[in-house]
Design a protein around this motif. Structure first.
Motif, PDB file in Angstrom:
ATOM      1  N   ASN A   3       0.825  -1.203   0.000  1.00 19.58           N
ATOM      2  CA  ASN A   3       0.000   0.000   0.000  1.00 19.58           C
ATOM      3  C   ASN A   3       0.855   1.247   0.000  1.00 19.58           C
ATOM      4  O   ASN A   3       1.244   1.742   1.043  1.00 19.58           O
ATOM      5  CB  ASN A   3      -0.960   0.003   1.189  1.00 19.58           C
ATOM      6  N   HIS A   4       1.137   1.732  -1.199  1.00 22.92           N
ATOM      7  CA  HIS A   4       1.837   3.005  -1.327  1.00 22.92           C
ATOM      8  C   HIS A   4       0.840   4.149  -1.287  1.00 22.92           C
ATOM      9  O   HIS A   4       1.233   5.301  -1.243  1.00 22.92           O
ATOM     10  CB  HIS A   4       2.655   3.051  -2.622  1.00 22.92           C
ATOM     11  N   LEU A   5      -0.433   3.817  -1.354  1.00 20.43           N
ATOM     12  CA  LEU A   5      -1.473   4.840  -1.243  1.00 20.43           C
ATOM     13  C   LEU A   5      -1.903   4.854   0.219  1.00 20.43           C
ATOM     14  O   LEU A   5      -2.885   4.237   0.617  1.00 20.43           O
ATOM     15  CB  LEU A   5      -2.646   4.524  -2.179  1.00 20.43           C
ATOM     16  N   GLN A   6      -1.119   5.553   1.035  1.00 15.59           N
ATOM     17  CA  GLN A   6      -1.332   5.552   2.477  1.00 15.59           C
ATOM     18  C   GLN A   6      -2.673   6.170   2.870  1.00 15.59           C
ATOM     19  O   GLN A   6      -3.201   5.877   3.926  1.00 15.59           O
ATOM     20  CB  GLN A   6      -0.190   6.293   3.169  1.00 15.59           C
ATOM     21  N   ALA A   7      -3.224   7.010   2.009  1.00 14.43           N
ATOM     22  CA  ALA A   7      -4.508   7.649   2.302  1.00 14.43           C
ATOM     23  C   ALA A   7      -5.671   6.668   2.181  1.00 14.43           C
ATOM     24  O   ALA A   7      -6.766   6.943   2.670  1.00 14.43           O
ATOM     25  CB  ALA A   7      -4.731   8.838   1.368  1.00 14.43           C
ATOM     26  N   LEU A   8      -5.440   5.533   1.521  1.00 12.47           N
ATOM     27  CA  LEU A   8      -6.475   4.502   1.394  1.00 12.47           C
ATOM     28  C   LEU A   8      -5.899   3.162   1.861  1.00 12.47           C
ATOM     29  O   LEU A   8      -5.533   2.317   1.061  1.00 12.47           O
ATOM     30  CB  LEU A   8      -6.947   4.364  -0.060  1.00 12.47           C
ATOM     31  N   PRO A   9      -5.846   2.940   3.162  1.00 11.36           N
ATOM     32  CA  PRO A   9      -5.313   1.673   3.649  1.00 11.36           C
ATOM     33  C   PRO A   9      -6.355   0.555   3.600  1.00 11.36           C
ATOM     34  O   PRO A   9      -7.557   0.802   3.626  1.00 11.36           O
ATOM     35  CB  PRO A   9      -4.947   1.995   5.104  1.00 11.36           C
ATOM     36  N   GLY A  10      -5.878  -0.668   3.521  1.00 15.10           N
ATOM     37  CA  GLY A  10      -6.689  -1.871   3.688  1.00 15.10           C
ATOM     38  C   GLY A  10      -8.014  -1.898   2.962  1.00 15.10           C
ATOM     39  O   GLY A  10      -8.078  -1.847   1.739  1.00 15.10           O
ATOM     40  N   TYR A  12     -10.375   0.267   2.721  1.00 24.44           N
ATOM     41  CA  TYR A  12     -10.688   1.462   1.938  1.00 24.44           C
ATOM     42  C   TYR A  12     -10.115   1.348   0.531  1.00 24.44           C
ATOM     43  O   TYR A  12     -10.760   1.706  -0.450  1.00 24.44           O
ATOM     44  CB  TYR A  12     -10.154   2.732   2.613  1.00 24.44           C
ATOM     45  N   LYS A  13      -8.888   0.839   0.432  1.00 24.42           N
ATOM     46  CA  LYS A  13      -8.288   0.682  -0.896  1.00 24.42           C
ATOM     47  C   LYS A  13      -9.041  -0.367  -1.690  1.00 24.42           C
ATOM     48  O   LYS A  13      -9.326  -0.164  -2.874  1.00 24.42           O
ATOM     49  CB  LYS A  13      -6.804   0.310  -0.794  1.00 24.42           C
ATOM     50  N   LEU A  14      -9.366  -1.479  -1.070  1.00 27.65           N
ATOM     51  CA  LEU A  14     -10.119  -2.522  -1.761  1.00 27.65           C
ATOM     52  C   LEU A  14     -11.426  -1.956  -2.320  1.00 27.65           C
ATOM     53  O   LEU A  14     -11.755  -2.169  -3.491  1.00 27.65           O
ATOM     54  CB  LEU A  14     -10.406  -3.692  -0.816  1.00 27.65           C
ATOM     55  N   LEU A  15     -12.146  -1.214  -1.492  1.00 28.01           N
ATOM     56  CA  LEU A  15     -13.448  -0.695  -1.912  1.00 28.01           C
ATOM     57  C   LEU A  15     -13.317   0.426  -2.946  1.00 28.01           C
ATOM     58  O   LEU A  15     -13.922   0.362  -4.019  1.00 28.01           O
ATOM     59  CB  LEU A  15     -14.251  -0.194  -0.706  1.00 28.01           C
ATOM     60  N   VAL A 157     -19.265   4.087   4.214  1.00 31.28           N
ATOM     61  CA  VAL A 157     -17.819   3.881   4.278  1.00 31.28           C
ATOM     62  C   VAL A 157     -17.084   5.191   3.976  1.00 31.28           C
ATOM     63  O   VAL A 157     -16.067   5.490   4.586  1.00 31.28           O
ATOM     64  CB  VAL A 157     -17.370   2.744   3.333  1.00 31.28           C
ATOM     65  N   ARG A 158     -17.607   6.000   3.053  1.00 31.07           N
ATOM     66  CA  ARG A 158     -16.999   7.320   2.793  1.00 31.07           C
ATOM     67  C   ARG A 158     -17.007   8.168   4.069  1.00 31.07           C
ATOM     68  O   ARG A 158     -16.013   8.808   4.406  1.00 31.07           O
ATOM     69  CB  ARG A 158     -17.760   8.075   1.709  1.00 31.07           C
ATOM     70  N   LEU A 159     -18.139   8.172   4.758  1.00 30.38           N
ATOM     71  CA  LEU A 159     -18.233   8.928   6.013  1.00 30.38           C
ATOM     72  C   LEU A 159     -17.226   8.403   7.039  1.00 30.38           C
ATOM     73  O   LEU A 159     -16.573   9.188   7.724  1.00 30.38           O
ATOM     74  CB  LEU A 159     -19.650   8.871   6.568  1.00 30.38           C
ATOM     75  N   ALA A 160     -17.091   7.092   7.114  1.00 29.01           N
ATOM     76  CA  ALA A 160     -16.124   6.501   8.051  1.00 29.01           C
ATOM     77  C   ALA A 160     -14.703   6.933   7.686  1.00 29.01           C
ATOM     78  O   ALA A 160     -13.892   7.227   8.578  1.00 29.01           O
ATOM     79  CB  ALA A 160     -16.238   4.973   8.030  1.00 29.01           C
ATOM     80  N   TRP A 161     -14.387   7.001   6.379  1.00 31.21           N
ATOM     81  CA  TRP A 161     -13.054   7.453   5.958  1.00 31.21           C
ATOM     82  C   TRP A 161     -12.812   8.879   6.444  1.00 31.21           C
ATOM     83  O   TRP A 161     -11.761   9.176   6.989  1.00 31.21           O
ATOM     84  CB  TRP A 161     -12.924   7.372   4.425  1.00 31.21           C
ATOM     85  N   PHE A 162     -13.803   9.759   6.262  1.00 28.79           N
ATOM     86  CA  PHE A 162     -13.630  11.148   6.697  1.00 28.79           C
ATOM     87  C   PHE A 162     -13.512  11.256   8.215  1.00 28.79           C
ATOM     88  O   PHE A 162     -12.836  12.144   8.718  1.00 28.79           O
ATOM     89  CB  PHE A 162     -14.777  12.033   6.194  1.00 28.79           C
TER      90      PHE A 162
END
Length: 183
Positions: A3-10, A12-15, A157-162
């Motif tokens: 995961n080089h996209l640290q802003a979307l871990p685990g 979140y990246k999958l989704l 899930v978007r709300l959870a990310w924020f």
């Protein structure tokens, strides 16, 4: 999957990196080519009788509107997919920049979720469903679950990310230094 996209871990990246773009891109050729616009049109509201034959023809205006919807699906899927990949590649060592780009994209998607999907897609799908299947989610088809279940889930899930649930924050939710302007 590194995961080089640290802003979307685990998850979140999958989704957001894989599943959501695929769920937006895949309907486009299904509308344009096969099973076609008529199939997509008739799947919007599952019939309470599964053996009910769907009409093979559509009014030309309806067909054009559905093809344009396919264009919109493709556009949204490609934008999200490509923007996140560019954020990962261009800002590999800058999680703040990654999060700002991902956050801006997720903000746009959340606004669309709220104003378009939730109000139009979810509510109109629920209202349009025949009363005998409206609350029987096991009788819904894939299109109905996409319009109601999946869009509601993705919005949550978007709300959870924020809110920073299950991830480290780099930009959103961080205190910013107050700039003092001297006269």
């Amino acid at each position: 999957m590194s995961n080089h996209l640290q802003a979307l871990p685990g998850f979140y990246k999958l989704l957001f990196f894989y599943l959501e773009p695929a769920s937006a891109i895949i309907p486009a050729p299904m509308i344009w080519l096969w099973p076609g616009a008529a199939w997509f049109h008739h799947e919007q509201i599952p019939h309470s009788n599964p053996s009910f034959p769907a009409s093979e023809s559509l009014d030309p205006r309806t067909a054009v509107a559905l093809w344009q919807l396919g264009n919109c699906y493709m556009l949204v899927g490609l934008i999200v997919s490509l923007v996140f990949r560019v954020a990962e590649d261009a800002f590999r060592d800058n999680p703040v920049a990654q999060e700002r780009i991902v956050g801006a994209t997720l903000t746009a998607m959340a606004i669309t979720d709220l104003l378009l999907h939730k109000i139009h897609s979810v509510l109109s799908s629920l209202i349009g469903l025949p009363t005998d299947i409206r609350y029987d989610i096991f009788s819904w088809n894939g299109i109905t679950h996409g319009n109601i279940t999946f869009t509601t889930f993705v919005f949550c899930v978007r709300l959870a990310w924020f809110m920073g649930v299950g991830r480290r924050r780099f930009y959103y939710g961080q205190r910013r230094p107050v700039r003092v302007i001297k006269a």
